[in-house]
Each structure stands twice: as structure tokens, then as C-alpha cells.
Design a protein around this motif. Structure first.
Motif, PDB file in Angstrom:
ATOM      1  N   VAL A  29     -33.691 -32.118 -11.055  1.00  0.00           N
ATOM      2  CA  VAL A  29     -32.753 -33.563 -10.817  1.00  0.00           C
ATOM      3  C   VAL A  29     -32.405 -32.940  -9.107  1.00  0.00           C
ATOM      4  O   VAL A  29     -32.720 -33.053  -8.059  1.00  0.00           O
ATOM      5  CB  VAL A  29     -31.588 -33.823 -11.123  1.00  0.00           C
ATOM      6  N   PHE A  32     -35.278 -32.622  -6.996  1.00  0.00           N
ATOM      7  CA  PHE A  32     -35.870 -33.836  -6.161  1.00  0.00           C
ATOM      8  C   PHE A  32     -34.361 -33.739  -5.082  1.00  0.00           C
ATOM      9  O   PHE A  32     -34.745 -34.418  -4.379  1.00  0.00           O
ATOM     10  CB  PHE A  32     -35.067 -34.558  -7.389  1.00  0.00           C
ATOM     11  N   HIS A  33     -33.697 -33.179  -5.855  1.00  0.00           N
ATOM     12  CA  HIS A  33     -32.334 -33.087  -3.962  1.00  0.00           C
ATOM     13  C   HIS A  33     -32.578 -32.523  -3.296  1.00  0.00           C
ATOM     14  O   HIS A  33     -32.546 -32.470  -1.938  1.00  0.00           O
ATOM     15  CB  HIS A  33     -30.913 -33.756  -5.389  1.00  0.00           C
ATOM     16  N   ILE A  97     -41.130 -37.673  -6.966  1.00  0.00           N
ATOM     17  CA  ILE A  97     -41.472 -38.895  -6.061  1.00  0.00           C
ATOM     18  C   ILE A  97     -41.106 -40.024  -6.656  1.00  0.00           C
ATOM     19  O   ILE A  97     -40.925 -40.914  -7.778  1.00  0.00           O
ATOM     20  CB  ILE A  97     -41.522 -39.177  -4.799  1.00  0.00           C
ATOM     21  N   SER A 100     -39.223 -40.011  -9.955  1.00  0.00           N
ATOM     22  CA  SER A 100     -38.024 -40.932  -9.628  1.00  0.00           C
ATOM     23  C   SER A 100     -37.918 -41.872  -9.382  1.00  0.00           C
ATOM     24  O   SER A 100     -37.630 -42.867 -10.259  1.00  0.00           O
ATOM     25  CB  SER A 100     -37.449 -40.861  -8.444  1.00  0.00           C
ATOM     26  N   ASN A 101     -39.187 -42.797  -8.813  1.00  0.00           N
ATOM     27  CA  ASN A 101     -39.736 -44.156  -9.298  1.00  0.00           C
ATOM     28  C   ASN A 101     -40.120 -44.605 -10.728  1.00  0.00           C
ATOM     29  O   ASN A 101     -40.099 -45.578 -10.899  1.00  0.00           O
ATOM     30  CB  ASN A 101     -40.803 -44.204  -8.214  1.00  0.00           C
ATOM     31  N   GLU A 104     -36.393 -45.462 -12.048  1.00  0.00           N
ATOM     32  CA  GLU A 104     -36.283 -46.556 -11.669  1.00  0.00           C
ATOM     33  C   GLU A 104     -36.358 -48.048 -12.016  1.00  0.00           C
ATOM     34  O   GLU A 104     -35.689 -48.946 -12.200  1.00  0.00           O
ATOM     35  CB  GLU A 104     -36.388 -46.423  -9.940  1.00  0.00           C
TER      36      GLU A 104
END
Length: 127
Positions: A29, A32-33, A97, A100-101, A104
């Protein structure tokens, strides 16, 4: 050359090494940020309200030791410290990414809608 944490025992495979380096609840995390660019500690913590400051400091230090995060301290009062991804960590951008996708999509298949952290920060106080 960044100092690398030693493995107490050698990993059995490359995937095991990867999970050891970026595993845990917060390291991925944080990485990612930081894809969005250099951030100060409090700025980064606002992106992750569930992490305790002490734990975030520990995770950032480990990521720095592993050569994935660069910590820059400016000689000013009050102290100014910034965190950024190294080139090595930037090479993980497609992976981060992609994860993360996938997350989601996994949440959407279960009908879970996460609150938008940007909307919560800019919303007027209720009252």
C-alpha cells in the motif's frame, strides 16, 4: 548501493523472496501510494488512515533498507523528511497497478464499494 536486510534463511524461490520484501498489510500500500510521487510522512499517512505511525515508520525503514524507498531529510527546523520510490521500486509499477485493479474487481464482484478517501477529505463537515 542500499543496504539489504539479510534473509535469516534463503528463500526457496523468487516468489518467496518477493513476498518477504513487499509482504504484509502495508508495504504494498505504501509503495502504491508513492507511485503518485514524493510525499512527506503525514501526507502518506493520510492516504492510509488505518496504519499506526510507529508501524508506518517501521515499514518505511524496511522498504528503505531493501532499496525500494528513498528517504530524504532536509536540514531545516522543523525537520522535513520526504519519501519517494527508487528506480528499482518504480520497476514494480505495473505489478502494483495490476494488484490494485485486481482488488477493485474482486471487491466489485462481491458488491463491496469502498469510500472515496479524496471525497471524505474534501467534504464539508456535517452539522
Amino acid at each position: 548501493m542500499p543496504r539489504t536486510r539479510s534473509f535469516d534463511d534463503l528463500p526457496g524461490c523468487a516468489m518467496e523472496a518477493t513476498v518477504k520484501i513487499i509482504g504484509g498489510k502495508w508495504k504494498g500500500v505504501i509503495l502504491f501510494h508513492l507511485l503518485d510521487g514524493t510525499m512527506r510522512f503525514n501526507e502518506l499517512q493520510r492516504q492510509m488512515p488505518g496504519i499506526a505511525p510507529r508501524l508506518m515508520t517501521k515499514q518505511l525503514r524496511e522498504l528503505e533498507e531493501d532499496g525500494l524507498v528513498q528517504r530524504t531529510v532536509y536540514p531545516v527546523v522543523p525537520p522535513k523528511v520526504e519519501y519517494a520510490l527508487t528506480e528499482e521500486a518504480r520497476s514494480m509499477e505495473p505489478l502494483l497497478i495490476g494488484l490494485s485493479n485486481w482488488g477493485e474487481q474482486w471487491l466489485a464482484r462481491r458488491g463491496i464499494v469502498l469510500p472515496d478517501p479524496q471525497a471524505a477529505q474534501s467534504a464539508p463537515p456535517e452539522g
